[in-house]
Every structure is written in C-alpha cells, then in structure tokens.
Write a protein that holds these residues in place. Sequence first.
Motif, PDB file in Angstrom:
ATOM      1  N   HIS A 146      13.036  68.266 123.626  1.00  0.00           N
ATOM      2  CA  HIS A 146      13.237  66.832 123.584  1.00  0.00           C
ATOM      3  C   HIS A 146      13.821  66.313 124.738  1.00  0.00           C
ATOM      4  O   HIS A 146      14.803  66.816 124.841  1.00  0.00           O
ATOM      5  N   VAL A 147      13.300  65.505 125.490  1.00  0.00           N
ATOM      6  CA  VAL A 147      13.842  64.979 126.853  1.00  0.00           C
ATOM      7  C   VAL A 147      14.231  63.447 126.501  1.00  0.00           C
ATOM      8  O   VAL A 147      13.585  62.645 126.042  1.00  0.00           O
ATOM      9  N   VAL A 148      15.685  62.924 126.872  1.00  0.00           N
ATOM     10  CA  VAL A 148      15.879  61.684 126.987  1.00  0.00           C
ATOM     11  C   VAL A 148      16.222  61.369 128.235  1.00  0.00           C
ATOM     12  O   VAL A 148      17.272  61.958 128.960  1.00  0.00           O
ATOM     13  N   THR A 149      15.549  60.318 128.677  1.00  0.00           N
ATOM     14  CA  THR A 149      16.003  59.616 130.019  1.00  0.00           C
ATOM     15  C   THR A 149      16.958  58.797 129.773  1.00  0.00           C
ATOM     16  O   THR A 149      16.964  57.843 129.393  1.00  0.00           O
ATOM     17  N   VAL A 150      18.085  58.813 130.803  1.00  0.00           N
ATOM     18  CA  VAL A 150      19.089  57.868 130.735  1.00  0.00           C
ATOM     19  C   VAL A 150      19.322  57.531 132.371  1.00  0.00           C
ATOM     20  O   VAL A 150      19.192  58.241 133.274  1.00  0.00           O
ATOM     21  N   PHE A 151      19.704  56.610 132.290  1.00  0.00           N
ATOM     22  CA  PHE A 151      20.132  55.732 133.748  1.00  0.00           C
ATOM     23  C   PHE A 151      21.282  54.994 133.704  1.00  0.00           C
ATOM     24  O   PHE A 151      21.246  54.127 132.715  1.00  0.00           O
ATOM     25  N   PRO A 152      22.162  54.526 134.761  1.00  0.00           N
ATOM     26  CA  PRO A 152      23.340  53.739 134.613  1.00  0.00           C
ATOM     27  C   PRO A 152      22.861  52.481 134.515  1.00  0.00           C
ATOM     28  O   PRO A 152      21.875  51.934 134.916  1.00  0.00           O
ATOM     29  N   ALA A 153      23.625  51.517 133.692  1.00  0.00           N
ATOM     30  CA  ALA A 153      23.307  50.336 133.468  1.00  0.00           C
ATOM     31  C   ALA A 153      23.374  49.334 134.722  1.00  0.00           C
ATOM     32  O   ALA A 153      24.387  49.577 135.470  1.00  0.00           O
ATOM     33  N   THR A 213      30.719  60.029 114.479  1.00  0.00           N
ATOM     34  CA  THR A 213      30.824  61.374 115.155  1.00  0.00           C
ATOM     35  C   THR A 213      29.447  61.674 115.889  1.00  0.00           C
ATOM     36  O   THR A 213      29.662  62.238 116.956  1.00  0.00           O
ATOM     37  N   SER A 214      28.537  61.226 115.485  1.00  0.00           N
ATOM     38  CA  SER A 214      27.035  61.376 116.123  1.00  0.00           C
ATOM     39  C   SER A 214      27.252  60.512 117.657  1.00  0.00           C
ATOM     40  O   SER A 214      26.761  61.157 118.522  1.00  0.00           O
ATOM     41  N   ALA A 215      27.610  59.146 117.572  1.00  0.00           N
ATOM     42  CA  ALA A 215      27.873  58.406 118.749  1.00  0.00           C
ATOM     43  C   ALA A 215      28.577  59.313 119.808  1.00  0.00           C
ATOM     44  O   ALA A 215      28.530  59.512 120.911  1.00  0.00           O
ATOM     45  N   ASN A 216      29.957  59.836 119.208  1.00  0.00           N
ATOM     46  CA  ASN A 216      30.534  60.463 120.527  1.00  0.00           C
ATOM     47  C   ASN A 216      29.865  61.888 120.794  1.00  0.00           C
ATOM     48  O   ASN A 216      30.347  62.011 122.227  1.00  0.00           O
ATOM     49  N   ALA A 257       8.261  66.314 123.842  1.00  0.00           N
ATOM     50  CA  ALA A 257       8.578  65.099 123.074  1.00  0.00           C
ATOM     51  C   ALA A 257       9.357  64.380 123.941  1.00  0.00           C
ATOM     52  O   ALA A 257      10.385  64.888 124.590  1.00  0.00           O
ATOM     53  N   THR A 258       9.151  62.958 124.109  1.00  0.00           N
ATOM     54  CA  THR A 258      10.146  62.091 124.877  1.00  0.00           C
ATOM     55  C   THR A 258      10.371  60.820 124.172  1.00  0.00           C
ATOM     56  O   THR A 258       9.661  60.735 123.389  1.00  0.00           O
ATOM     57  N   THR A 259      11.292  60.303 124.500  1.00  0.00           N
ATOM     58  CA  THR A 259      11.790  58.910 124.053  1.00  0.00           C
ATOM     59  C   THR A 259      11.931  57.959 124.797  1.00  0.00           C
ATOM     60  O   THR A 259      11.938  58.286 126.216  1.00  0.00           O
ATOM     61  N   PRO A 260      11.961  56.597 124.756  1.00  0.00           N
ATOM     62  CA  PRO A 260      11.995  55.732 125.744  1.00  0.00           C
ATOM     63  C   PRO A 260      13.711  56.010 126.511  1.00  0.00           C
ATOM     64  O   PRO A 260      14.399  56.468 125.939  1.00  0.00           O
ATOM     65  N   ALA A 261      13.553  55.506 127.714  1.00  0.00           N
ATOM     66  CA  ALA A 261      14.861  55.639 128.538  1.00  0.00           C
ATOM     67  C   ALA A 261      15.800  54.754 127.826  1.00  0.00           C
ATOM     68  O   ALA A 261      15.692  53.606 127.564  1.00  0.00           O
ATOM     69  N   HIS A 262      17.126  55.349 128.052  1.00  0.00           N
ATOM     70  CA  HIS A 262      18.243  54.527 127.607  1.00  0.00           C
ATOM     71  C   HIS A 262      19.316  54.241 128.831  1.00  0.00           C
ATOM     72  O   HIS A 262      19.305  55.314 129.654  1.00  0.00           O
ATOM     73  N   THR A 263      19.784  53.214 128.578  1.00  0.00           N
ATOM     74  CA  THR A 263      20.876  53.095 129.696  1.00  0.00           C
ATOM     75  C   THR A 263      22.343  53.546 129.358  1.00  0.00           C
ATOM     76  O   THR A 263      22.318  53.714 128.214  1.00  0.00           O
ATOM     77  N   LEU A 264      23.153  54.038 130.105  1.00  0.00           N
ATOM     78  CA  LEU A 264      24.329  54.513 129.903  1.00  0.00           C
ATOM     79  C   LEU A 264      25.389  53.424 129.299  1.00  0.00           C
ATOM     80  O   LEU A 264      26.412  53.111 130.188  1.00  0.00           O
ATOM     81  N   ASN A 265      25.253  52.746 128.313  1.00  0.00           N
ATOM     82  CA  ASN A 265      25.937  51.766 127.659  1.00  0.00           C
ATOM     83  C   ASN A 265      26.082  51.966 126.196  1.00  0.00           C
ATOM     84  O   ASN A 265      25.482  53.125 125.767  1.00  0.00           O
ATOM     85  N   LEU A 266      26.809  51.171 125.719  1.00  0.00           N
ATOM     86  CA  LEU A 266      27.140  51.381 124.278  1.00  0.00           C
ATOM     87  C   LEU A 266      26.181  51.217 123.279  1.00  0.00           C
ATOM     88  O   LEU A 266      25.557  51.999 122.488  1.00  0.00           O
ATOM     89  N   CYS A 267      25.090  50.383 123.755  1.00  0.00           N
ATOM     90  CA  CYS A 267      23.800  50.039 122.962  1.00  0.00           C
ATOM     91  C   CYS A 267      22.695  51.428 123.152  1.00  0.00           C
ATOM     92  O   CYS A 267      22.457  51.797 122.131  1.00  0.00           O
ATOM     93  N   GLY A 268      22.921  51.916 124.300  1.00  0.00           N
ATOM     94  CA  GLY A 268      22.169  53.103 124.636  1.00  0.00           C
ATOM     95  C   GLY A 268      22.697  54.312 123.681  1.00  0.00           C
ATOM     96  O   GLY A 268      21.857  55.256 122.991  1.00  0.00           O
ATOM     97  N   VAL A 269      24.051  54.620 123.503  1.00  0.00           N
ATOM     98  CA  VAL A 269      24.496  55.471 122.737  1.00  0.00           C
ATOM     99  C   VAL A 269      24.455  55.367 121.538  1.00  0.00           C
ATOM    100  O   VAL A 269      24.110  56.314 120.784  1.00  0.00           O
ATOM    101  N   SER A 303      22.046  53.601 119.929  1.00  0.00           N
ATOM    102  CA  SER A 303      20.519  53.852 119.479  1.00  0.00           C
ATOM    103  C   SER A 303      20.308  55.236 119.664  1.00  0.00           C
ATOM    104  O   SER A 303      19.413  55.645 118.566  1.00  0.00           O
ATOM    105  N   GLU A 304      20.475  55.974 120.547  1.00  0.00           N
ATOM    106  CA  GLU A 304      20.191  57.507 120.435  1.00  0.00           C
ATOM    107  C   GLU A 304      20.692  58.212 119.250  1.00  0.00           C
ATOM    108  O   GLU A 304      20.236  58.953 118.588  1.00  0.00           O
ATOM    109  N   ALA A 305      22.030  57.870 118.875  1.00  0.00           N
ATOM    110  CA  ALA A 305      22.631  58.354 117.747  1.00  0.00           C
ATOM    111  C   ALA A 305      21.977  58.078 116.464  1.00  0.00           C
ATOM    112  O   ALA A 305      21.805  59.059 115.617  1.00  0.00           O
ATOM    113  N   LYS A 306      21.565  56.876 116.342  1.00  0.00           N
ATOM    114  CA  LYS A 306      20.697  56.517 115.252  1.00  0.00           C
ATOM    115  C   LYS A 306      19.480  57.209 115.168  1.00  0.00           C
ATOM    116  O   LYS A 306      19.122  57.542 114.204  1.00  0.00           O
ATOM    117  N   ARG A 307      19.015  57.266 116.313  1.00  0.00           N
ATOM    118  CA  ARG A 307      17.508  57.917 116.101  1.00  0.00           C
ATOM    119  C   ARG A 307      17.759  59.551 115.758  1.00  0.00           C
ATOM    120  O   ARG A 307      16.823  59.947 115.149  1.00  0.00           O
TER     121      ARG A 307
END
Length: 325
Positions: A318-325, A277-280, A2-14, A16-20
Amino acid sequence: MATTPAHTLNLCGVLSEAKRIVNSHSRHFLALSVIFLLPLSFSLIIFPTLQLSLTKSYVVSTQFLVVDQTDLRFYTVPLLYALFVYIFFLGAIATITYSTYHGFYGRPVKFFPAIKSLIFSFFPLVSTTLAAQLTLSLISLTFFLFFAVVIRMGENLGFVINYSSTYFTAFCALIGAALSLLIIYFLVNWSLACVIVVTESKWGFEPLWRSAYLVKGMKSVSLSLLLLFGFLIGFWVWMNSNDVLCFDAVDGWRSWPFVLQLVIGTSILTLLLLHNTSANTVLYMYCKALHGELAIEIAEEFAREYVSLPFDDEKVPHVVTVFPA
C-alpha cells in the motif's frame, strides 16, 4: 498495487490517513481497544469517584481512631491505580502503533502478532518513558531551585517579600508559564519517541534524540496533535468525571443514568485515545517521508514483494503519496 489519494504533510492529512487505517481494520483495532484502552478509559473516568469514596472512608475511620490501616489503603490505592494506568497505556501504545505501522504499508494486520510485539516493546518503552520523565523532572527541579534561589537572594539583600502580593503572584505565574512552555517544547520534540521504540527497536534516550531529529519541519503538526487531543481528552475526562461524581452523590452506583453516562463517556474516550495513538504513528511516517527515509523503505517493500511471487491480495503493498503543504 493499492494506492490512496495524496495527502499533504499537515494535521488534516495525518488525521485522514489515521482514520483510513483504523476504518480499514476496524475489528482488529476494536479488539485491541477492548483489551487495553477500554479499561484505561474506564479507570480515568471512575477514579475520581473511587478517590472520593476512599477519602470519605478515611475521614470516617479516623474519627474512630483506625488510622494505620486506613493510611496504608489511602496511599496504596493511588499507587496501584497509577501502575495500572501505566501498564495499560504502554500496552495500548505498543500494539496500536505496531498495527498502524503495518496498516500504513498495506501489510496484513493481525491480532496475535500485535500482542506479540508488546513482549519486545514493553521494557524498551518503560526505559524510554523513564528517561523522558527523568529529564522533565530535572528541568522542573531546576526551575524550582531557581525560584527558591531568587527568593532567598531577595531576602538576603533586605527586600521584604509579601507572599500574598500581586507582584509575587505574577512572578510565580511567569515562572510557571515559562516551565510549561519548556515542557511543551520537549513533548513536541519527543512526540515520536514511543513510535520509534516500537518500529525501530530503540530504547532509552536514543528514541528521544531520534524523535527530535525526525520532527524537524513538522513541529507545527506535532504541536497541533498534542494540543488537539490533549484538550479533547482532558476536557472529556474532566467533564465525565464530574458528571459521574454528581450521579454517585445523588443516585448511587446502580442508577441507569450513572451507567449510561459511564458507558458513553468510556466509549468516546476510548475512540479519542485510539485515534491519538494512530495519528502519532502516521505522523512518524510522514516525518520519515519529509526526511527522505520513507521512499527507501517503500523501495525495499517493493523488492520483497517482487521476489515473493505469486502475489497475494493481502500482500500487495500500500503506497501513500505525501507532499509538503
């Protein structure tokens, strides 16, 4: 896999992934929220009203010289309330962090293992929070002693200090601002400490040092999370506590507006605490990705799943791809 779209290492990425993760296991997180966060949210909103009622009772009782019994109750209730908040806060941190951590990898997220994790994490969380509180208390005490020494030295040198002057008020404000900024700095560096306790089985001062290491390069995201949820939770508690006080003063505890306000306020506060808590926890995973530690864990995860054939749908990593903003 299972894969998800890539997220940047920023507030919105955190966020978004916590909400997912929360939405993917909504019933599980709802159950944990009902057990731990709902009583916590209810107590945070209703306590000012309880404290006001207790104060009124104290004033009335002292008029009839019933002082000893009322004094005991007046100081015992806040202490019991603080203990209640502390226990439920640690319970929520342990179980929700454990669930988010496993949900991030796509592992099965189950209720009883999450509750079981509380048994192993509770006392390490207590030791870590006490270590953080002790450090912050010593820092605050140092500032107050510095303030007192400066005032005493000024008086010994012959300066007349006007405690009601604008200059003295500005000096106090400067000391307070410096202390506040220093505390925020430590809170940002220690933002991952509780997550580390749950996921890495560390305790005491070690999670604080580990958190300060991991958060390097992500301090802006950590600060943004701290300010965002700190403001939202603080403002929501303040607003609803005042509204509940007004309803209690006008209509009493049994009025429908009072109950409705309490239900809405408690529900939204529960959601804010859950996502905080989830976002942390997601921030912890992103910090590990930034330091190259997440790739090693994902490789180990693949190795375990490859050995344990045949694959089960629930065990697909489950793999989440992340890269710096």
